[in-house]
Scaffold this motif. Structure first.
Motif, PDB file in Angstrom:
ATOM      1  N   LEU A 286      42.420  62.283 -22.260  1.00  0.00           N
ATOM      2  CA  LEU A 286      43.391  62.453 -21.177  1.00  0.00           C
ATOM      3  C   LEU A 286      43.299  63.854 -20.590  1.00  0.00           C
ATOM      4  O   LEU A 286      43.177  64.031 -19.373  1.00  0.00           O
ATOM      5  N   THR A 287      43.344  64.851 -21.456  1.00  0.00           N
ATOM      6  CA  THR A 287      43.355  66.229 -20.948  1.00  0.00           C
ATOM      7  C   THR A 287      42.065  66.557 -20.206  1.00  0.00           C
ATOM      8  O   THR A 287      42.075  67.347 -19.261  1.00  0.00           O
ATOM      9  N   SER A 288      40.960  65.932 -20.593  1.00  0.00           N
ATOM     10  CA  SER A 288      39.700  66.206 -19.903  1.00  0.00           C
ATOM     11  C   SER A 288      39.680  65.604 -18.506  1.00  0.00           C
ATOM     12  O   SER A 288      38.861  65.995 -17.676  1.00  0.00           O
ATOM     13  N   SER A 289      40.558  64.638 -18.233  1.00  0.00           N
ATOM     14  CA  SER A 289      40.588  64.020 -16.907  1.00  0.00           C
ATOM     15  C   SER A 289      41.660  64.617 -16.014  1.00  0.00           C
ATOM     16  O   SER A 289      41.822  64.189 -14.872  1.00  0.00           O
ATOM     17  N   LEU A 290      42.407  65.611 -16.524  1.00  0.00           N
ATOM     18  CA  LEU A 290      43.398  66.317 -15.720  1.00  0.00           C
ATOM     19  C   LEU A 290      42.760  67.553 -15.088  1.00  0.00           C
ATOM     20  O   LEU A 290      41.834  68.140 -15.654  1.00  0.00           O
ATOM     21  N   PRO A 291      43.233  67.970 -13.927  1.00  0.00           N
ATOM     22  CA  PRO A 291      42.617  69.136 -13.279  1.00  0.00           C
ATOM     23  C   PRO A 291      42.953  70.445 -13.990  1.00  0.00           C
ATOM     24  O   PRO A 291      44.094  70.665 -14.412  1.00  0.00           O
ATOM     25  N   GLY A 292      41.951  71.299 -14.118  1.00  0.00           N
ATOM     26  CA  GLY A 292      42.159  72.655 -14.623  1.00  0.00           C
ATOM     27  C   GLY A 292      42.937  72.709 -15.915  1.00  0.00           C
ATOM     28  O   GLY A 292      42.620  72.027 -16.888  1.00  0.00           O
ATOM     29  N   ASP A 293      43.960  73.558 -15.922  1.00  0.00           N
ATOM     30  CA  ASP A 293      44.787  73.732 -17.109  1.00  0.00           C
ATOM     31  C   ASP A 293      46.049  72.869 -17.071  1.00  0.00           C
ATOM     32  O   ASP A 293      47.005  73.123 -17.805  1.00  0.00           O
ATOM     33  N   VAL A 294      46.052  71.851 -16.236  1.00  0.00           N
ATOM     34  CA  VAL A 294      47.228  70.988 -16.110  1.00  0.00           C
ATOM     35  C   VAL A 294      47.405  70.168 -17.389  1.00  0.00           C
ATOM     36  O   VAL A 294      46.442  69.695 -17.990  1.00  0.00           O
ATOM     37  N   TYR A 295      48.650  70.016 -17.818  1.00  0.00           N
ATOM     38  CA  TYR A 295      48.989  69.106 -18.907  1.00  0.00           C
ATOM     39  C   TYR A 295      50.146  68.236 -18.436  1.00  0.00           C
ATOM     40  O   TYR A 295      50.767  68.510 -17.393  1.00  0.00           O
ATOM     41  N   VAL A 296      50.428  67.151 -19.142  1.00  0.00           N
ATOM     42  CA  VAL A 296      51.523  66.277 -18.733  1.00  0.00           C
ATOM     43  C   VAL A 296      52.784  66.697 -19.481  1.00  0.00           C
ATOM     44  O   VAL A 296      52.804  66.785 -20.708  1.00  0.00           O
ATOM     45  N   SER A 297      53.828  66.983 -18.707  1.00  0.00           N
ATOM     46  CA  SER A 297      55.060  67.508 -19.283  1.00  0.00           C
ATOM     47  C   SER A 297      56.134  66.452 -19.453  1.00  0.00           C
ATOM     48  O   SER A 297      57.115  66.671 -20.159  1.00  0.00           O
ATOM     49  N   ASN A 298      55.971  65.302 -18.824  1.00  0.00           N
ATOM     50  CA  ASN A 298      57.009  64.288 -18.877  1.00  0.00           C
ATOM     51  C   ASN A 298      56.400  62.934 -18.565  1.00  0.00           C
ATOM     52  O   ASN A 298      55.490  62.840 -17.733  1.00  0.00           O
ATOM     53  N   ALA A 299      56.861  61.881 -19.221  1.00  0.00           N
ATOM     54  CA  ALA A 299      56.446  60.507 -18.929  1.00  0.00           C
ATOM     55  C   ALA A 299      57.692  59.720 -18.572  1.00  0.00           C
ATOM     56  O   ALA A 299      58.625  59.627 -19.370  1.00  0.00           O
TER      57      ALA A 299
END
Length: 699
Positions: A286-299
């Protein structure tokens, strides 16, 4: 068959990938077709949107400048809030290009927050005196005030399931706010874990309610909860020491819960399944498919196919989609295959006579293991961390096929030297019993959504048997035309039973029992079979090669060596475990004589049945499984180790925490006498300081 694996690299590393909805887009809900309802805020005037198959569509307004999209059902009807031409905020529904004003309860303000598949809409609206905001439901053109349970007399409905049970929050006498459920005209307070306030944000068709509740004095911590039959369970948090906040926002019909949790790196999105809370950012695919240093903070939302709407640290929304993994049992171990580059890594080796594969709902891999010398075959469990342990023994010399039913029972086909084969049943507690016997040479198996087993008799009695949940055995298909019989079995998305035959053929048998040839001239004794969600087939042969057969019947070589063995069995992580969802019955087909196969390299797909009521207890024919939505194109990430997920603790009573500012949990915890005119469903709680960048996962 549906299965969603969340785990570490050792066994069930799930390939979740992220698809951006676009800049300034906030997703709020997702249906089973993968369509998202939300809002784009790229100008001063936010607009409700839908997002489907990569296309974003603005829905317009009721005449004013702004609109917000909050909910969507499986028919694609979207609900939300919009300004009218006279600047009143009104609830709306949007379907087939038309936005409809739903009105209000008389106070001039309303917001629609959720809709079920029957078209009943829920939300909140000002009451006629405009002093309070009450939960409402809207059905048949009529908006009904659901009232409140006391206090300052505010309430809001946030979710509704297929049976019409509604959940949300209400002020209560004595002060504070309580989660509620509402059914048959009665609003019932659910209470809290510990403390004064709680909020219910989601409910599935089984009636499981999720939300969040205080776990300390007023102004203290909130924890996510699930409520089953009135019993509220603390889902814990991933914060170090268990002292952080967590919020559950949605639950699907598989029992998968999503939300937000504090971590030692700040607020992160989580998924909770079968007692396991997992930080979605711990999944490297998942993290490799997000841009740059973006992470998911909420679902914020999840559908029944495991697709999640999440908010990134860049304030934009993403669809998190599952890409299936292919597992190969090659006779002495299990490999995890990267479909994109045709490579594989071993997750277990040095095993004995490995056979069929299955997966449990936590993501553990199960493989049959033979013991020809002592006759004590077993099923081995490969955990999320790659640890191999014995799950069950006493399964004959050569156990082969594996299949889980919807209740967690594992079925094992096994050949007994000089005797008829047996089908063993391994209960969730590990108890082994004989489920069926008298089959000539039982090999691979498939299971339908009624928990009927299909077992192929290999070589010396080429037929397919059907075994009902009570253990009764019927001959499902008497003779496969190729005299070598059947080896691999599986169901495609149209409910056809797909059969790989050692004679070089792949057959399809429709739910009505008609057999046709789907592919032919596969070389070197086709043996194992796996089917991906797009109905592409992967067929192994006796000499270690794997061929791909597309859904159109086109055959190509996938791998010639290094992945498979001489008697390879395979499975995708989307096969092997069927959650307990009521199936859709089909009419009992008229028995027909064994048909002669008709060459049909490109058969027409079977039509998808319309939903019908839960079937009666009579034996059901082979059903058409629920259709799997066409996955959106996404990169197939490599196989990368994942940190072991942390089980969410069941907290013991905590010392009174130091009071902290109350979060903004998605509904106003203490509504003011004049309600907010544009309520939203469960926005991200008050942001915390930017966390220290996460360490890059070790490849």
């Amino acid at each position: 068959m549906l299965l969603f694996l969340i785990g570490a690299a050792g066994a069930g590393a799930q390939t979740y990938v992220a698809t951006p909805l676009g800049a300034y887009v906030t997703g709020s809900a997702i249906n089973n077709a993968g369509t998202v309802a939300g809002t784009i805020q790229d100008t001063a005037n936010p607009q409700a949107i839908s997002f489907s198959n990569g296309v974003l569509t603005e829905l317009g307004t009721l005449g004013g400048p702004i609109s917000y999209g909050y909910g969507i059902n499986n028919s694609g009807t979207i609900v939300g809030l919009s300004n009218t031409a006279d600047s009143v905020n009104e609830a709306f529904s949007y379907s087939t290009g038309v936005m409809t004003d739903l009105g209000d309860l008389g106070g001039g303000q309303a917001s629609a927050l959720a809709i079920n598949d029957s078209g009943t809409i829920v939300g909140n609206s000002n009451t006629p005196d405009a002093a309070n905001s009450h939960a409402f439901y809207y059905s048949g053109g009529v908006m009904t005030d659901m009232g409140a349970l006391g206090g300052s007399s505010n309430s809001s409905a946030l979710a509704i399931n297929s049976s019409g049970t509604i959940v949300g929050w209400t002020n209560v006498d004595g002060g504070g706010t309580s989660a509620f459920s509402y059914s048959n005209g009665t609003m019932t307070a659910l209470g809290s874990l510990y403390g004064s306030d709680s909020y219910a944000t989601g409910i599935n068709d089984a009636g499981t309610i999720v939300g969040f509740s205080e776990v300390g004095p007023s102004g203290g911590l909130f924890h996510a909860f699930s409520d089953i039959s009135g019993v509220m369970t603390d889902l814990g948090t991933l914060a170090e020491g268990g002292t952080g906040n967590s919020y559950a926002y949605a639950i699907n019909n598989l029992g998968m819960i999503v939300g937000q949790t504090d971590t030692n790196l700040g607020p992160h999105a989580f998924i909770y399944l079968d007692g396991l809370m997992v930080d979605l950012n711990s999944l490297p695919t998942l993290t490799s498919s997000l841009p740059g240093d973006v992470y998911v903070s909420n679902a914020l939302a999840i559908n029944d196919f495991g697709e999640i709407v999440a908010t990134g640290s860049d304030a934009n929304s993403y669809i998190l989609s599952l890409v299936p993994n292919l597992y190969v049992s090659n006779g002495y171990g299990v490999n995890l295959v990267n479909i994109a580059n045709h490579s594989a890594v071993s997750i277990a080796s040095g095993l004995s006579e490995t056979g069929g594969l299955a997966f449990d709902i936590e993501g553990n891999v199960y493989v049959a293991s033979g013991d020809p010398v002592n006759g004590n075959g077993s099923v081995l469990e490969i955990s999320l961390t790659g640890t191999v342990s014995t799950y069950a023994t006493g399964l004959g010399p050569l156990p082969s096929g594996l299949a889980f039913d919807s209740h967690g029972n594992l079925f094992v086909s096994s050949n007994l030297t000089g005797q008829f084969s047996k089908i063993y049943k391994v209960s969730p507690s590990g108890a082994v019993s004989t489920f069926a016997s008298g089959l000539a040479n039982a090999f691979s198996m498939a299971i339908d959504s009624y928990d009927n087993l299909y077992v192929c008799d290999l070589y010396n009695s080429p037929s397919i048997s059907k075994i009902y949940p009570d253990g009764a055995v019927d001959l499902y298909y008497a003779t496969i035309p190729d005299f070598n019989g059947a080896a691999g079995l599986g169901f495609d998305s149209a409910g056809n039973l797909v059969v790989a035959s050692p004679g070089g053929f792949v057959y399809k048998i429709t739910p009505e029992g008609a057999l046709s040839t789907f592919a032919s001239n596969l070389p070197n004794d086709p043996f194992g079979l796996a089917i991906d969600p797009s109905d592409n087939l992967y067929v192994s042969n006796y000499y270690g090669s794997i061929y791909k057969v597309t859904s159109a019947g086109v055959v190509s070589l996938f791998s010639s060596s290094g992945i498979a063995g001489s008697e390879t069995l395979m499975a995708f992580s989307t096969q092997g475990f069927e959650p307990a969802i009521p199936p859709t019955p089909l009419p009992t087909p008229t028995p027909t004589p064994t048909p002669t196969p008709t060459p049909s390299p490109t058969p027409s797909p079977s039509p998808t049945p319309s939903p019908t009521p839960t079937p009666s207890p009579t034996r059901a024919p082979t059903p058409t499984p629920r259709p799997t939505p066409t996955p959106a194109p996404s990169p197939t990430p490599g196989i990368t180790p994942t940190p072991t997920p942390t089980r969410a603790p069941t907290p013991t009573p905590r010392p009174t925490p130091t009071p902290v500012p109350s979060p903004t949990p998605g509904v106003t915890p203490t509504p003011s006498p004049s309600p907010t005119p544009t309520p939203t469903r469960a926005p991200t709680p008050t942001p915390r300081p930017t966390p220290t960048p996460r360490p890059t996962p070790t490849p």
